[in-house]
Design a protein around this motif. Structure first.
Motif, PDB file in Angstrom:
ATOM      1  N   PRO A 123       0.797  -1.234   0.000  1.00  0.00           N
ATOM      2  CA  PRO A 123       0.000   0.000   0.000  1.00  0.00           C
ATOM      3  C   PRO A 123       0.828   1.281   0.000  1.00  0.00           C
ATOM      4  CG  PRO A 123      -0.971  -1.609   1.483  1.00  0.00           C
ATOM      5  CD  PRO A 123       0.333  -2.206   1.023  1.00  0.00           C
ATOM      6  N   ALA A 124       1.980   1.262   0.655  1.00  0.00           N
ATOM      7  CA  ALA A 124       2.799   2.472   0.725  1.00  0.00           C
ATOM      8  C   ALA A 124       3.301   2.918  -0.641  1.00  0.00           C
ATOM      9  CB  ALA A 124       3.991   2.233   1.654  1.00  0.00           C
ATOM     10  N   HIS A 125       3.312   1.999  -1.610  1.00  0.00           N
ATOM     11  CA  HIS A 125       3.836   2.316  -2.940  1.00  0.00           C
ATOM     12  C   HIS A 125       2.739   2.424  -3.997  1.00  0.00           C
ATOM     13  CE1 HIS A 125       7.781   1.972  -1.292  1.00  0.00           C
ATOM     14  NE2 HIS A 125       7.587   0.727  -0.928  1.00  0.00           N
ATOM     15  N   VAL A 126       1.492   2.435  -3.557  1.00  0.00           N
ATOM     16  CA  VAL A 126       0.361   2.599  -4.471  1.00  0.00           C
ATOM     17  C   VAL A 126      -0.140   4.044  -4.372  1.00  0.00           C
ATOM     18  CG1 VAL A 126      -1.958   1.850  -5.074  1.00  0.00           C
ATOM     19  CG2 VAL A 126      -0.294   0.178  -4.210  1.00  0.00           C
ATOM     20  N   LEU A 127       0.057   4.807  -5.450  1.00  0.00           N
ATOM     21  CA  LEU A 127      -0.422   6.185  -5.462  1.00  0.00           C
ATOM     22  C   LEU A 127      -1.906   6.231  -5.760  1.00  0.00           C
ATOM     23  CD1 LEU A 127       2.725   6.345  -6.229  1.00  0.00           C
ATOM     24  CD2 LEU A 127       2.165   8.583  -7.150  1.00  0.00           C
ATOM     25  N   VAL A 128      -2.318   5.426  -6.747  1.00  0.00           N
ATOM     26  CA  VAL A 128      -3.728   5.334  -7.120  1.00  0.00           C
ATOM     27  C   VAL A 128      -4.053   3.856  -7.291  1.00  0.00           C
ATOM     28  CG1 VAL A 128      -5.508   5.931  -8.807  1.00  0.00           C
ATOM     29  CG2 VAL A 128      -3.654   7.563  -8.312  1.00  0.00           C
ATOM     30  N   ALA A 129      -4.958   3.341  -6.484  1.00  0.00           N
ATOM     31  CA  ALA A 129      -5.341   1.933  -6.584  1.00  0.00           C
ATOM     32  C   ALA A 129      -6.326   1.740  -7.728  1.00  0.00           C
ATOM     33  CB  ALA A 129      -5.972   1.464  -5.271  1.00  0.00           C
ATOM     34  N   ALA A 130      -6.130   0.666  -8.481  1.00  0.00           N
ATOM     35  CA  ALA A 130      -7.001   0.387  -9.629  1.00  0.00           C
ATOM     36  C   ALA A 130      -8.408   0.027  -9.155  1.00  0.00           C
ATOM     37  CB  ALA A 130      -6.419  -0.761 -10.447  1.00  0.00           C
ATOM     38  N   ARG A 131      -9.395   0.690  -9.720  1.00  0.00           N
ATOM     39  CA  ARG A 131     -10.793   0.389  -9.427  1.00  0.00           C
ATOM     40  C   ARG A 131     -11.567   0.319 -10.736  1.00  0.00           C
ATOM     41  NH1 ARG A 131      -8.785  -0.702  -5.390  1.00  0.00           N
ATOM     42  NH2 ARG A 131      -9.236   0.025  -3.270  1.00  0.00           N
ATOM     43  N   PRO A 132     -12.078  -0.862 -11.116  1.00  0.00           N
ATOM     44  CA  PRO A 132     -11.918  -2.152 -10.430  1.00  0.00           C
ATOM     45  C   PRO A 132     -10.495  -2.674 -10.594  1.00  0.00           C
ATOM     46  CG  PRO A 132     -13.000  -2.474 -12.532  1.00  0.00           C
ATOM     47  CD  PRO A 132     -12.888  -0.995 -12.351  1.00  0.00           C
ATOM     48  N   PRO A 133     -10.096  -3.627  -9.769  1.00  0.00           N
ATOM     49  CA  PRO A 133      -8.739  -4.174  -9.866  1.00  0.00           C
ATOM     50  C   PRO A 133      -8.505  -4.861 -11.204  1.00  0.00           C
ATOM     51  CG  PRO A 133      -9.801  -4.800  -7.798  1.00  0.00           C
ATOM     52  CD  PRO A 133     -10.870  -4.222  -8.668  1.00  0.00           C
ATOM     53  N   PHE A 134      -7.247  -4.883 -11.622  1.00  0.00           N
ATOM     54  CA  PHE A 134      -6.885  -5.638 -12.815  1.00  0.00           C
ATOM     55  C   PHE A 134      -6.949  -7.132 -12.508  1.00  0.00           C
ATOM     56  CE2 PHE A 134      -4.982  -1.530 -13.695  1.00  0.00           C
ATOM     57  CZ  PHE A 134      -5.330  -1.347 -15.024  1.00  0.00           C
ATOM     58  N   ARG A 135      -7.187  -7.917 -13.541  1.00  0.00           N
ATOM     59  CA  ARG A 135      -7.262  -9.373 -13.398  1.00  0.00           C
ATOM     60  C   ARG A 135      -5.864  -9.982 -13.459  1.00  0.00           C
ATOM     61  NH1 ARG A 135     -10.054  -8.112 -17.716  1.00  0.00           N
ATOM     62  NH2 ARG A 135      -8.667  -9.399 -19.007  1.00  0.00           N
ATOM     63  N   TYR A 136      -5.662 -11.006 -12.661  1.00  0.00           N
ATOM     64  CA  TYR A 136      -4.422 -11.775 -12.783  1.00  0.00           C
ATOM     65  C   TYR A 136      -4.683 -13.229 -12.416  1.00  0.00           C
ATOM     66  CZ  TYR A 136       0.125 -13.812 -12.100  1.00  0.00           C
ATOM     67  OH  TYR A 136       1.208 -14.648 -12.184  1.00  0.00           O
ATOM     68  N   THR A 137      -4.266 -14.132 -13.301  1.00  0.00           N
ATOM     69  CA  THR A 137      -4.339 -15.570 -13.060  1.00  0.00           C
ATOM     70  C   THR A 137      -2.955 -16.156 -13.267  1.00  0.00           C
ATOM     71  OG1 THR A 137      -6.624 -15.663 -13.856  1.00  0.00           O
ATOM     72  CG2 THR A 137      -5.417 -17.745 -13.727  1.00  0.00           C
ATOM     73  N   LEU A 138      -2.437 -16.813 -12.271  1.00  0.00           N
ATOM     74  CA  LEU A 138      -1.094 -17.389 -12.347  1.00  0.00           C
ATOM     75  C   LEU A 138      -1.036 -18.490 -13.395  1.00  0.00           C
ATOM     76  CD1 LEU A 138       1.794 -17.886 -11.335  1.00  0.00           C
ATOM     77  CD2 LEU A 138       0.815 -19.292  -9.491  1.00  0.00           C
ATOM     78  N   ASP A 139      -0.053 -18.379 -14.279  1.00  0.00           N
ATOM     79  CA  ASP A 139       0.275 -19.417 -15.254  1.00  0.00           C
ATOM     80  C   ASP A 139       1.769 -19.668 -15.099  1.00  0.00           C
ATOM     81  OD1 ASP A 139       1.151 -20.793 -17.573  1.00  0.00           O
ATOM     82  OD2 ASP A 139      -0.527 -20.021 -18.752  1.00  0.00           O
ATOM     83  N   GLN A 187       8.850 -16.258  -6.254  1.00  0.00           N
ATOM     84  CA  GLN A 187       7.896 -15.950  -5.187  1.00  0.00           C
ATOM     85  C   GLN A 187       6.462 -16.090  -5.691  1.00  0.00           C
ATOM     86  OE1 GLN A 187       8.609 -12.259  -3.058  1.00  0.00           O
ATOM     87  NE2 GLN A 187      10.813 -12.475  -3.239  1.00  0.00           N
ATOM     88  N   VAL A 188       6.216 -15.569  -6.892  1.00  0.00           N
ATOM     89  CA  VAL A 188       4.867 -15.651  -7.459  1.00  0.00           C
ATOM     90  C   VAL A 188       4.502 -17.104  -7.743  1.00  0.00           C
ATOM     91  CG1 VAL A 188       3.377 -14.958  -9.368  1.00  0.00           C
ATOM     92  CG2 VAL A 188       5.041 -13.335  -8.448  1.00  0.00           C
ATOM     93  N   ALA A 189       5.450 -17.859  -8.309  1.00  0.00           N
ATOM     94  CA  ALA A 189       5.181 -19.261  -8.646  1.00  0.00           C
ATOM     95  C   ALA A 189       4.864 -20.088  -7.404  1.00  0.00           C
ATOM     96  CB  ALA A 189       6.379 -19.854  -9.388  1.00  0.00           C
ATOM     97  N   LYS A 190       5.516 -19.753  -6.285  1.00  0.00           N
ATOM     98  CA  LYS A 190       5.355 -20.545  -5.065  1.00  0.00           C
ATOM     99  C   LYS A 190       4.208 -20.067  -4.186  1.00  0.00           C
ATOM    100  CE  LYS A 190      10.287 -21.728  -4.723  1.00  0.00           C
ATOM    101  NZ  LYS A 190      11.540 -21.498  -3.953  1.00  0.00           N
ATOM    102  N   THR A 191       3.980 -18.758  -4.133  1.00  0.00           N
ATOM    103  CA  THR A 191       2.999 -18.214  -3.186  1.00  0.00           C
ATOM    104  C   THR A 191       1.830 -17.496  -3.850  1.00  0.00           C
ATOM    105  OG1 THR A 191       4.008 -16.016  -2.919  1.00  0.00           O
ATOM    106  CG2 THR A 191       4.933 -17.821  -1.603  1.00  0.00           C
ATOM    107  N   GLY A 192       1.922 -17.264  -5.163  1.00  0.00           N
ATOM    108  CA  GLY A 192       0.856 -16.553  -5.848  1.00  0.00           C
ATOM    109  C   GLY A 192       0.991 -15.047  -5.840  1.00  0.00           C
ATOM    110  N   LYS A 193       2.081 -14.533  -5.224  1.00  0.00           N
ATOM    111  CA  LYS A 193       2.284 -13.083  -5.205  1.00  0.00           C
ATOM    112  C   LYS A 193       3.745 -12.789  -4.864  1.00  0.00           C
ATOM    113  CE  LYS A 193       0.817 -12.724  -0.351  1.00  0.00           C
ATOM    114  NZ  LYS A 193      -0.139 -12.066   0.581  1.00  0.00           N
TER     115      LYS A 193
END
Length: 205
Positions: A90-106, A152-158
């Motif tokens: 959150p400290a590095h988000v100036l403007v949060a996306a509304r609605p959020p962008f989609r992401y599906t791990l592949d 990190q993303v592959a193992k934890t999803g983020k």
């Protein structure tokens, strides 16, 4: 995040606040590797239809510009740089996306994307090292950081730890200015091992 920073971005990009779909701080000030003279880096997603990916610069300021479609494409392509924004603290988000962008791990696509970027950056560092040792060290750092974040993303999803690769930068700064072979011997095998682990995880569903 200071409103002054957002106001400066608006001024540099010559846009209105309403045109910004999302905005994030990126780079060394997020990783914790910034020095006193480091530039400030941002990614801004504009809601304008047909907006293409672009770059903007001002004194001490670098901005990557995306449109909604190009940023979503980057997420769909498993771009680690886009994922750094998507999972930003959150400290590095100036403007949060509304609605959020989609992401599906592949994992397979993530591995291919991260390994391709890492290899390209490593080769650029090697090619330019004799003429530009300092920028080439930075490029080599990116070549190591990208697979670390991808794992990190592959193992934890983020992305869970934006400082996880910082020890590599400290090692890179210890090396000579005239011999990239030193870096290949010291850190090349580590990069290859990270990429190999990504390849292995890319085969898992």
């Amino acid at each position: 995040m200071s409103d002054d920073v957002l106001s400066r971005l608006i001024a540099v990009l010559r846009i209105s606040r309403a045109e910004i779909r999302a905005a994030y701080r990126v780079g060394s000030r997020v990783y914790g590797t910034a020095g006193p003279g480091s530039d400030e880096d941002f990614l801004v997603v504009l809601g304008k239809s047909g907006q293409r990916q672009d770059l903007a610069f001002a004194e001490g300021l670098n901005v990557v510009i995306h449109g909604v479609a190009t940023f979503q494409d980057a997420l769909d392509d498993q771009s680690v740089f886009a994922l750094e924004c998507h999972f930003a603290q959150p400290a590095h988000v100036l403007v949060a996306a509304r609605p959020p962008f989609r992401y599906t791990l592949d994992r397979k696509k993530l591995a291919a994307s991260a390994i391709g970027k890492s290899t390209a950056d490593w080769q650029k560092a090697k090619k330019r090292f004799a003429d530009e040792p300092a920028p080439s060290r930075k490029k080599a750092f990116h070549a190591l950081r990208v697979p670390v974040f991808a794992l990190q993303v592959a193992k934890t999803g983020k992305i869970t730890d934006y400082a996880a690769a910082n020890h590599f930068l400290a090692e890179l700064r210890e090396g000579p200015d005239d011999d990239f072979a030193w870096y290949e011997k010291k850190l090349g095998p580590t990069r290859e091992a990270l990429c190999a682990e990504l390849t292995k995880l890319g085969g898992k569903r």
